[in-house]
Write an enzyme that holds these catalytic residues in place. Structure first.
Site, PDB file in Angstrom:
ATOM      1  N   ASP A   1      -3.294 -17.828   1.366  1.00 25.93           N
ATOM      2  CA  ASP A   1      -4.477 -18.460   0.756  1.00 25.93           C
ATOM      3  C   ASP A   1      -5.032 -19.541   1.682  1.00 25.93           C
ATOM      4  OD1 ASP A   1      -2.002 -19.561   0.205  1.00 25.93           O
ATOM      5  OD2 ASP A   1      -2.502 -20.267  -1.800  1.00 25.93           O
TER       6      ASP A   1
ATOM      7  N   ASP B   1     -11.105  -8.608   7.489  1.00 21.09           N
ATOM      8  CA  ASP B   1     -12.508  -8.498   7.078  1.00 21.09           C
ATOM      9  C   ASP B   1     -13.181  -9.874   7.094  1.00 21.09           C
ATOM     10  OD1 ASP B   1     -12.315  -5.785   6.778  1.00 21.09           O
ATOM     11  OD2 ASP B   1     -13.275  -5.724   4.819  1.00 21.09           O
TER      12      ASP B   1
ATOM     13  N   LYS C   1       3.325 -15.252   2.000  1.00 21.93           N
ATOM     14  CA  LYS C   1       3.188 -15.946   0.716  1.00 21.93           C
ATOM     15  C   LYS C   1       4.619 -16.221   0.248  1.00 21.93           C
ATOM     16  CE  LYS C   1       0.629 -17.440  -2.733  1.00 21.93           C
ATOM     17  NZ  LYS C   1      -0.198 -18.654  -2.611  1.00 21.93           N
TER      18      LYS C   1
ATOM     19  N   ASP D   1      -5.379  -6.730   5.819  1.00 20.40           N
ATOM     20  CA  ASP D   1      -6.587  -6.007   5.432  1.00 20.40           C
ATOM     21  C   ASP D   1      -7.685  -7.016   5.066  1.00 20.40           C
ATOM     22  OD1 ASP D   1      -8.283  -4.028   4.611  1.00 20.40           O
ATOM     23  OD2 ASP D   1      -7.119  -3.380   2.882  1.00 20.40           O
TER      24      ASP D   1
ATOM     25  N   TYR E   1       0.820  -1.213   0.000  1.00 17.68           N
ATOM     26  CA  TYR E   1       0.000   0.000   0.000  1.00 17.68           C
ATOM     27  C   TYR E   1       0.856   1.267   0.000  1.00 17.68           C
ATOM     28  CZ  TYR E   1      -4.099  -2.907   1.081  1.00 17.68           C
ATOM     29  OH  TYR E   1      -5.098  -3.842   1.045  1.00 17.68           O
TER      30      TYR E   1
END
Ligand code: NAD
Length: 360
Positions: free
Chosen positions: A224, A252, A192, A248, A141
């Protein structure tokens, strides 16, 4: 000594939910004699409209002079026509970056009273208590270079950069290990590293740090798989630490384990324990001005503020217990309404928590 809390209501439902958070903060302030001084400022669309800047220098300066910041939420379609640099969300990123709030703590707790409000089966989410520690001011980001460029073929390309330095990983790792020590002593680092170099380093640094925390059992998981495990067997997690973008998304997902994003508070901290506290959800323009938003994520953010930045853990517990009692009484905003419970508005929910504190 007086402690100052700087309040940024923000946009859309922001002012509605903040009013309820302040009701609760004021009542514990008075009852426990905490000597908290509350003052207000502008961030996001509200600041853009008033000053032409979504994060005016005076907001950043006032935040730095306070002991903690309480934020509602920013953004919405009314400001989407502005240049990207002037969008309300950019103002929020500027605040996080400017205050060096590198660690974002998102507790996801399933209240027994809300088990049936989740879309997952009760036996999957019962008793859940997960803490996600997300790196907040680095990663993709913020990574440079970023932007758009024209390829030789004439085609446009958008690009971003994912990078993490050892020190960036170590400082958020420390917060996560320390948090695990105070909880169930299990830490899962999510990366990852089968594909991304930045996260190969992430895994290496976190693994090295575990030598300093022999009591914490450390595991690693690809993002994942973590997303899948969070919805299939979430009770395996105690503390999760991960980078900005993965955090992020995973937080959620964990919001939905709790029944509604309207239940999820967050704390964003720097190395000095200074923090900005806000609900995990956005400004919900679709329900703004209707007095229907769930204020509990904001009220629970006030509890985190008292615990982490104002050194008042007893006040935090009083608020958390009051929330639980209100849920016991069957009061629900529409996002968590189930059969046999009572629908209340945003302001009625805030008043119910306040009353539960007063009558405790
Ligand atoms: P959102 O979280 O605002 O809303 C998603 C859904 O959840 C909507 O249906 C909304 O009605 C519901 N919801 C959210 N909070 C709720 C609450 N307290 N009670 C009941 N229901 C609630 O996400 P979005 O729609 O993607 O974003 C809306 C705006 O908020 C965008 O401009 C976005 O950029 C911004 N945003 C801001 C923040 C922040 O300020 N930290 C975070 C995320 C999104």
């Amino acid at each position: 000594m007086t402690k100052s809390v700087y309040v940024l209501p923000g946009d859309n439902i922001g002012p509605e939910i903040i009013s309820e958070g302040i009701k609760v903060l004021e009542v514990v302030n008075e009852r426990l004699d905490l000597d908290i001084d509350i003052h207000y400022g502008l961030l996001g669309g509200a600041a853009l409209d008033a000053t032409g800047d979504p994060c005016p220098p005076e907001t950043l300066a006032a935040a730095r002079n306070s002991d903690a910041v309480l934020l509602g939420a920013v953004g919405g379609p009314s400001w989407d026509h502005h240049d990207r640099e002037l969008r309300p969300e950019k103002g929020l990123l500027k605040m996080r970056y400017g205050l060096n709030l590198f660690a974002n703590l998102r507790p996801a707790i399933t209240y027994p009273q809300l088990v049936s409000a989740s879309s997952l089966k009760p036996d999957v989410i019962e008793g859940l208590n997960i803490l996600i520690v997300r790196e907040l001011v680095g990663g993709i980001y913020f990574g440079e270079p970023r932007g758009f460029r024209t390829l030789e073929s004439g085609e446009q390309e958008g690009f971003n950069t994912l990078k993490y330095s050892e020190s960036e990983i170590r400082r958020v790792g420390e917060i996560a290990f320390e948090a695990a020590m105070k909880r169930g002593k299990r830490l899962c680092s999510v990366d990852k590293s089968n594909v991304l170099e930045a996260t190969i380093l992430w895994r290496k640094v976190i693994s090295e740090m575990s030598a300093d925390y022999p009591l914490v059992s450390l595991s690693h998981m690809y993002v994942d798989n973590a997303a899948m495990q969070l919805v299939s067997e979430p009770s395996q997690f105690d503390v999760i630490v991960t980078g900005n973008m993965f955090g992020d998304i995973l937080s959620d997902i964990s919001a939905m384990l709790t029944g509604s994003i309207g239940m999820l508070p967050s704390a964003s901290l720097n190395e000095k324990g200074f923090g900005m506290y806000e609900p995990c959800h956005g400004s919900a323009p679709d329900i703004a001005g209707k007095n229907v938003a769930n204020p509990l994520a904001t009220i629970l953010s006030v509890a985190l503020l008292l615990r982490y930045s104002l050194g008042a853990p007893n006040a935090a517990e009083i608020i958390e217990e009051a929330v639980s009692r209100v849920l016991d009484r069957g009061f629900r905003t529409s996002d968590i309404l189930t059969d046999g419970t009572t629908l209340v508005s945003t302001s009625q929910m805030g008043s119910a928590v306040m009353d539960a504190i007063i009558t405790a």
